[in-house]
Design an enzyme around this catalytic site. Structure first.
Site, short mmCIF file in Angstrom:
data_model
loop_
_atom_site.label_atom_id
_atom_site.label_comp_id
_atom_site.label_asym_id
_atom_site.label_seq_id
_atom_site.Cartn_x
_atom_site.Cartn_y
_atom_site.Cartn_z
N HIS A 253 -0.61 -2.70 -1.76
CA HIS A 253 -0.63 -2.44 -0.31
C HIS A 253 -2.05 -2.15 0.19
CE1 HIS A 253 3.75 -1.78 -0.66
NE2 HIS A 253 3.52 -0.88 -1.59
C1 BDR Z 1 1.79 3.00 1.27
O1 BDR Z 1 2.35 4.25 0.83
C2 BDR Z 1 1.72 4.69 -0.34
O2 BDR Z 1 2.65 4.96 -1.31
C3 BDR Z 1 0.76 3.61 -0.76
O3 BDR Z 1 -0.45 4.21 -1.24
C4 BDR Z 1 0.52 2.80 0.48
O4 BDR Z 1 -0.56 3.30 1.23
C5 BDR Z 1 2.82 1.91 1.09
O5 BDR Z 1 3.93 2.20 1.85
#
Ligand code: BDR
Ligand code: CA
Length: 322
Positions: A253
């Site tokens: 992500h």
């Molecule tokens: C986001 O939430 C966190 O767990 C990850 O680092 C990312 O920024 C994904 O939903």
């Protein structure tokens, strides 16, 4: 290009840091931390450690940020990132040599000098608490950022924190709501695109093995070895994903937000205004509306997956593991 990273330093935030620091196009002005994946003390420690392992002599300043969201109590994600944000390695991780910047994150965010039209891109990969506080205190300083790239939201895909919400927007929906209505130049990288490609365990393993890194798989104490720390952190992160969905890999992500700041053309976007639900069973949900003057953002709707994978391979996987 000068950048600032604002993050809740968990596993994919750490990989995003590696990508940013291994990109010669970037000069990293600062890393600011925020509570999210782990308590902010851990996020600061993780950022100090990762940045100084990559750049031992001159790491960017790391400033400690908000320890809780604007309104709701903090929710962390130990099942995804470990209780320390890096796969539960805390007891085996070395103490960083450097200390955090003496300024709080919001002060540093507002103090970044902006020299010209190409300055400075802010990449936010955690809950938006620091950004919202900085905006309340000094809207002019925040408006000086050329562009803000934000990982957050889920539109036409299920959430990852409950059925409809994405984690970063769920944790601090009020902050997300204020930032997305601010009229700043914002690009949103939602789950819709970040989950269209994963780093598979097979891809990671084949790289580790082709690099002959026999030191990596399971040292009890990874010490000051970036490859070992990140390998074990990713192992934890991928185990969670496998339990959850059967996918033996992990979503990148936050690295995608960095990649978009580097190469905007790897995504396609559409303009929209976004509403964030702040309470109730759909808390954190992001809803798309037609663009409204003064609160329009760009939402990523398509991704050039193979170019993104190549960027990861060239700037993260190979330098760290091959
Ligand atoms: C986001 O939430 C966190 O767990 C990850 O680092 C990312 O920024 C994904 O939903
Ligand atoms: Ca994050």
């Amino acid at each position: 290009m000068r950048i600032v990273l604002d993050m809740d330093t968990g596993v994919d935030d750490a990989i995003a840091t590696v990508l940013a620091m291994n990109s010669p196009e970037f000069e990293i002005e600062a890393v600011t931390t925020v509570a999210g994946n782990a308590p902010v003390v851990q996020c600061t420690r993780n950022s100090l450690l990762i940045t100084e392992l990559i750049e031992p002599w001159n790491p960017p300043p790391v400033a400690h940020g908000a320890c809780e969201p604007l309104v709701h109590p903090l929710i962390i994600a130990p099942e995804v990132h470990g209780h320390d944000g890096l796969g539960g390695l805390l007891d085996t991780l070395p103490t960083p040599h450097h200390a955090a910047d003496t300024r709080p994150a919001v002060e540093l965010l507002a103090a970044i000098p902006h020299d010209g039209p190409d300055d400075v891109t802010l990449i936010a990969t955690g809950p938006l608490t620091n950004l919202a506080v900085a905006l309340r205190i000094d809207p002019t300083a925040m408006a000086a950022y050329r562009r803000i790239v934000i990982m957050g939201g889920a539109f036409d895909v299920p959430g990852n924190t409950g059925p409809v919400a994405e984690f970063n927007f769920y944790v601090d929906p009020e902050a997300a709501s204020e930032i997305l209505a601010s009229g700043l130049d914002i690009t949103i990288i939602p789950l819709d695109v970040t989950t269209s490609m994963a780093l598979t365990r097979t891809a990671l393993e084949s790289l580790v093995q082709s690099g002959g890194r026999t030191d990596i798989p399971a040292p009890a104490r990874p010490g000051r070895n970036l490859a070992a720390i990140l390998y074990r952190a990713l192992d934890y992160y991928m185990d969670f994903q496998k339990d959850q969905s059967g996918l033996d890999g992990g979503f990148m992500h936050d690295p995608l937000a960095v990649a978009v700041a580097l190469f905007p053309s790897i995504i396609t976007t559409k303009p929209a205004s976004i509403e964030i639900l702040t309470n109730g069973p759909e808390r954190g949900r992001s809803l798309v509306h037609s663009p409204v003057d003064g609160r329009t953002v760009n939402i990523a709707v398509g991704l050039d997956e193979s170019t993104f994978h190549q960027i990861l391979e060239e700037r993260v996987l190979s330098p760290v593991w091959a």
